[in-house]
Motif scaffolding. Sequence first.
Motif, short mmCIF file in Angstrom:
data_model
loop_
_atom_site.label_atom_id
_atom_site.label_comp_id
_atom_site.label_asym_id
_atom_site.label_seq_id
_atom_site.Cartn_x
_atom_site.Cartn_y
_atom_site.Cartn_z
N GLN A 37 0.79 -1.22 0.00
CA GLN A 37 0.00 0.00 0.00
C GLN A 37 0.83 1.27 0.00
O GLN A 37 0.38 2.29 -0.54
CB GLN A 37 -0.94 0.00 1.21
CG GLN A 37 -1.93 -1.17 1.21
CD GLN A 37 -2.78 -1.20 2.47
OE1 GLN A 37 -2.62 -0.37 3.38
NE2 GLN A 37 -3.69 -2.16 2.53
N GLN A 38 2.02 1.23 0.60
CA GLN A 38 2.83 2.45 0.72
C GLN A 38 4.02 2.49 -0.22
O GLN A 38 4.37 3.54 -0.74
CB GLN A 38 3.31 2.62 2.17
CG GLN A 38 2.21 2.81 3.18
CD GLN A 38 1.42 4.09 2.95
OE1 GLN A 38 1.98 5.13 2.60
NE2 GLN A 38 0.11 4.02 3.13
N GLU A 39 4.67 1.34 -0.43
CA GLU A 39 5.85 1.31 -1.29
C GLU A 39 5.53 0.83 -2.70
O GLU A 39 6.41 0.82 -3.56
CB GLU A 39 6.92 0.40 -0.66
CG GLU A 39 7.47 0.91 0.66
CD GLU A 39 8.21 2.24 0.53
OE1 GLU A 39 8.67 2.56 -0.60
OE2 GLU A 39 8.32 2.96 1.54
N LEU A 40 4.29 0.42 -2.95
CA LEU A 40 3.82 0.02 -4.28
C LEU A 40 4.71 -1.05 -4.91
O LEU A 40 5.02 -1.01 -6.10
CB LEU A 40 3.76 1.25 -5.20
CG LEU A 40 2.91 2.43 -4.69
CD1 LEU A 40 2.99 3.59 -5.66
CD2 LEU A 40 1.47 1.99 -4.47
N MET A 41 5.10 -2.03 -4.12
CA MET A 41 5.96 -3.11 -4.61
C MET A 41 5.15 -4.20 -5.29
O MET A 41 3.97 -4.40 -4.98
CB MET A 41 6.77 -3.71 -3.46
CG MET A 41 7.75 -2.77 -2.81
SD MET A 41 8.67 -3.60 -1.48
CE MET A 41 9.65 -2.25 -0.84
N SER A 42 5.79 -4.91 -6.17
CA SER A 42 5.15 -6.04 -6.84
C SER A 42 5.05 -7.22 -5.88
O SER A 42 5.78 -7.30 -4.89
CB SER A 42 5.95 -6.45 -8.07
OG SER A 42 7.24 -6.94 -7.69
N ILE B 208 10.59 16.11 5.26
CA ILE B 208 10.85 15.87 3.84
C ILE B 208 9.61 16.12 2.99
O ILE B 208 9.72 16.47 1.82
CB ILE B 208 11.36 14.43 3.63
CG1 ILE B 208 12.73 14.28 4.30
CG2 ILE B 208 11.51 14.11 2.16
CD1 ILE B 208 13.81 15.16 3.72
N ARG B 209 8.43 15.97 3.58
CA ARG B 209 7.23 16.25 2.78
C ARG B 209 7.20 17.72 2.37
O ARG B 209 6.82 18.06 1.25
CB ARG B 209 5.96 15.87 3.55
CG ARG B 209 5.49 16.86 4.59
CD ARG B 209 4.20 16.42 5.24
NE ARG B 209 3.73 17.41 6.21
CZ ARG B 209 2.81 17.16 7.11
NH1 ARG B 209 2.26 15.96 7.19
NH2 ARG B 209 2.42 18.10 7.96
N SER B 210 7.61 18.62 3.28
CA SER B 210 7.64 20.04 2.96
C SER B 210 8.76 20.35 1.98
O SER B 210 8.59 21.16 1.05
CB SER B 210 7.82 20.88 4.23
OG SER B 210 7.71 22.25 3.95
N ALA B 211 9.93 19.70 2.15
CA ALA B 211 11.05 19.90 1.22
C ALA B 211 10.65 19.47 -0.19
O ALA B 211 10.94 20.16 -1.18
CB ALA B 211 12.26 19.11 1.69
N ALA C 136 6.80 5.65 -1.18
CA ALA C 136 6.49 5.85 -2.60
C ALA C 136 5.12 6.47 -2.78
O ALA C 136 4.93 7.37 -3.62
CB ALA C 136 6.58 4.51 -3.33
N VAL C 137 4.14 6.01 -2.00
CA VAL C 137 2.79 6.56 -2.09
C VAL C 137 2.76 8.02 -1.67
O VAL C 137 2.08 8.86 -2.29
CB VAL C 137 1.81 5.73 -1.22
CG1 VAL C 137 0.50 6.47 -1.01
CG2 VAL C 137 1.55 4.39 -1.87
N GLU C 138 3.50 8.36 -0.64
CA GLU C 138 3.53 9.75 -0.16
C GLU C 138 4.15 10.67 -1.21
O GLU C 138 3.69 11.81 -1.39
CB GLU C 138 4.29 9.82 1.16
CG GLU C 138 3.54 9.20 2.32
CD GLU C 138 4.37 9.08 3.58
OE1 GLU C 138 3.80 8.90 4.67
OE2 GLU C 138 5.62 9.14 3.48
N LYS C 139 5.18 10.20 -1.90
CA LYS C 139 5.79 11.02 -2.95
C LYS C 139 4.79 11.27 -4.09
O LYS C 139 4.71 12.38 -4.62
CB LYS C 139 7.04 10.32 -3.49
CG LYS C 139 8.18 10.23 -2.48
CD LYS C 139 9.35 9.44 -3.04
CE LYS C 139 10.45 9.28 -1.99
NZ LYS C 139 11.59 8.46 -2.50
N VAL C 140 4.03 10.23 -4.44
CA VAL C 140 3.01 10.38 -5.48
C VAL C 140 1.93 11.36 -5.03
O VAL C 140 1.48 12.23 -5.80
CB VAL C 140 2.38 9.01 -5.83
CG1 VAL C 140 1.18 9.18 -6.74
CG2 VAL C 140 3.43 8.11 -6.48
N ASP C 141 1.53 11.26 -3.76
CA ASP C 141 0.48 12.13 -3.23
C ASP C 141 0.93 13.59 -3.21
O ASP C 141 0.15 14.50 -3.52
CB ASP C 141 0.11 11.68 -1.82
CG ASP C 141 -1.09 12.42 -1.26
OD1 ASP C 141 -2.17 12.33 -1.87
OD2 ASP C 141 -0.93 13.11 -0.24
#
Length: 740
Positions: free
Chosen positions: A130-135, A378-381, A713-718
């Motif tokens: 759900q968070q790292e979107l791994m296979s 890091i979310r703000s950066a 990975a999900v947070e970066k996409v969001d």
Amino acid sequence: MKKYLVGIFYSLPVQLVLLHLRRYQVLLIFWYILFATISGNFLETYGANSLYLAPEYLNKVNALSTAMVGFSIAIFIMSWNITCFILHAKYIKFLATTAQPFLKFCINNSLIPLAFVITYLIYAVRYAQQQELMSTGRIILLAISSLLGFAVSFTLAWIYFYNADKSIYRRMHAVLTNANIKYEKKVKRRRNHFNSGEIRVDWFLSATLHLRKPRIIKHYSQQFLDSIFKRHHIAAVIIILAAFISLITIGYFSESRIFQFPAAASITVFFAILIATAGAIALFLRSWGIPVLVGVIILFNWMYRHNIIDLRNKAYGLNYEAPDARPAYNRASIVQLANNDSAAADKSNYEQILNNWKNRQQEDKPVLFIVDVSGGGIRSATFTMNVLQTLDSITGGKFMQHTLLINGASGGMLGAAYFRELYWEKVKGNIANLEDKNYLADISKDLLNPLFISFVSRDIMGPVKKFKTDGNAYPKDRGYAFEQKLNENTHGLLNKKLGDYVLAERQAAIPAIFFNSTINSDGRQMIISTQPVRFLMRAAKDSSTRVVTDPDAVDFTSFFAKQNPYSLHILSALRMNATFPYVLPNVSLPSNPEIDVMDAGLRDNFGQSTSLRFISTFNTWLKQNTSKVVLVQIRDRKLSDWDSTATPVGVLNFITQPLMLLQNNWYKLQEYYQTDQVAYLSQVPGLNLKRVIFEYRPESQNSSASLSFHLTAVEKVDIAAALYNTFNQRSFEDIERLMK
């Protein structure tokens, strides 16, 4: 049914769990922290669960990193078993008369560890999906690797204890056999449910996982039983010492990338040592445990106060020698620093910078931008970098040319400082495209893992090591690890000193940056700038009154003029700006008395107050030379965030709500005050002040990126998707319109 239930209740595995709950509950605290961490109920906001569920080794989540964490979990479980075996041996004396008593104890003491391993795997698999979107294939590989690491650790421990048990049993075999024969001759063999002084145990699991009844031990002397357990205790302590030595070794060599193991592994091994230490204190000191701990704390405090040990972090580049040259931090010296003549001189110097900025514009009355960025890890950066890259794109590369000042707090400043450096490289012709997504990937890389590695293996356990720069020596701690990792992530572009930007900012070739932080002792703001800004140390004097307020800020370069302020590393300035409590160490500064600073967000998380004071100071120049002054605010949270308003849901809330009032509303209180400031300043006649806001708004309240130095990975996409919400799209349109 009753017979089976009674049998289960009085089985050794169940009785051991109940024994843990009755005695030495402190040992269960470690299990609670681990369970709460992986389930997201402990420091999830700061990304603690990601350290376990997506462990990194050499900047990657791979089979080796998960195997290391599995290996460390097995070490912790072994330490737990060892400590419990030592503490609870007197309640299960019958095990002393069996072969491999420690192995049998581990098997019967496995309910809690087994529950943790199963829970960990469930959460890790779910997190990877759900968070790292791994296979699916990769998730299976990582899960197997974790179990393999776990198995290898247990196999090594089993080999060690098997040989130790075998050796002990060989020495004691004759005594055990003779005692049993004599007892059989004296009395008819019968079984009790339990022996005096022990817990009642009707069944226990053997080494082959078969059910066995406990052996009667009345015919063994207490001295004999104690001697058997003592031999096993010695063998167990050797394992704990090995873990302790290994953690110190990791701390000593932690600068080598090979030894930068996953933070979760270091934390878990540290817990293993702590749990063994807690057990040792409970066993050997007993009621003296707390007095001895208090005594140790008093001793360390005395050594710290007399400079025998020094745990303070330093700002790299500053001179901490020559105590007599240190500036006095008191009211008189700060008021004198902000005297009218000094403030006027600095203001005159900055007016020349403003003129240099205007000379670089193509319009007679250009638009002037001031960028304010918020804290938020890091979310703000990452969000800041996203916004600035897009602004550069939609303005045809002119946005930074029109920007005079960048100001802000914490994580947002990491992204803003990196973008400014990239712009400077473009001006010098070293790079061609500021919108390259590789730069976004750089600033969104993990910073949390090396912090915790250093905290455990170097700050707490490891020997103090120092490094030298500019002729000064500084201790290596998690602050040093943070700067090294940030430098690595940004390819060395930020590895500069404050003095390296003096000329470029004076000529307005690049926007100026104010690196802010908060002085812990009194809450004043420390402003680090290449140009002296003593005119920002206090609010403008009201001409209608004789009352002059004390300064609420300190100009760094002026105050530390004799400590080589322009040698301060930019990475240190950024760290001082982003020193979140406990995560990073407070930075001690060479004043008399010494002051220490931490995150700028404590004073102003949105970076607006200093910018508004700057605008107020130069409002006459701005009215005469600009068509518009635009505050571009890049925030990591929504304006007027009603969704996060908490309501009491239980009795406990009525107790804790008054205590947590300030913490829960800290940023909102800042926001209310700053909104008033903007409104008042907007009414200044002739000053065309605009504010354009960009907000990180998660797609759903539950999917908000964590406030930490790590992103999934999900947070970066969001965060990337937040650029395209209606609010931010209108803000981009506002910028395009204001530029025309």
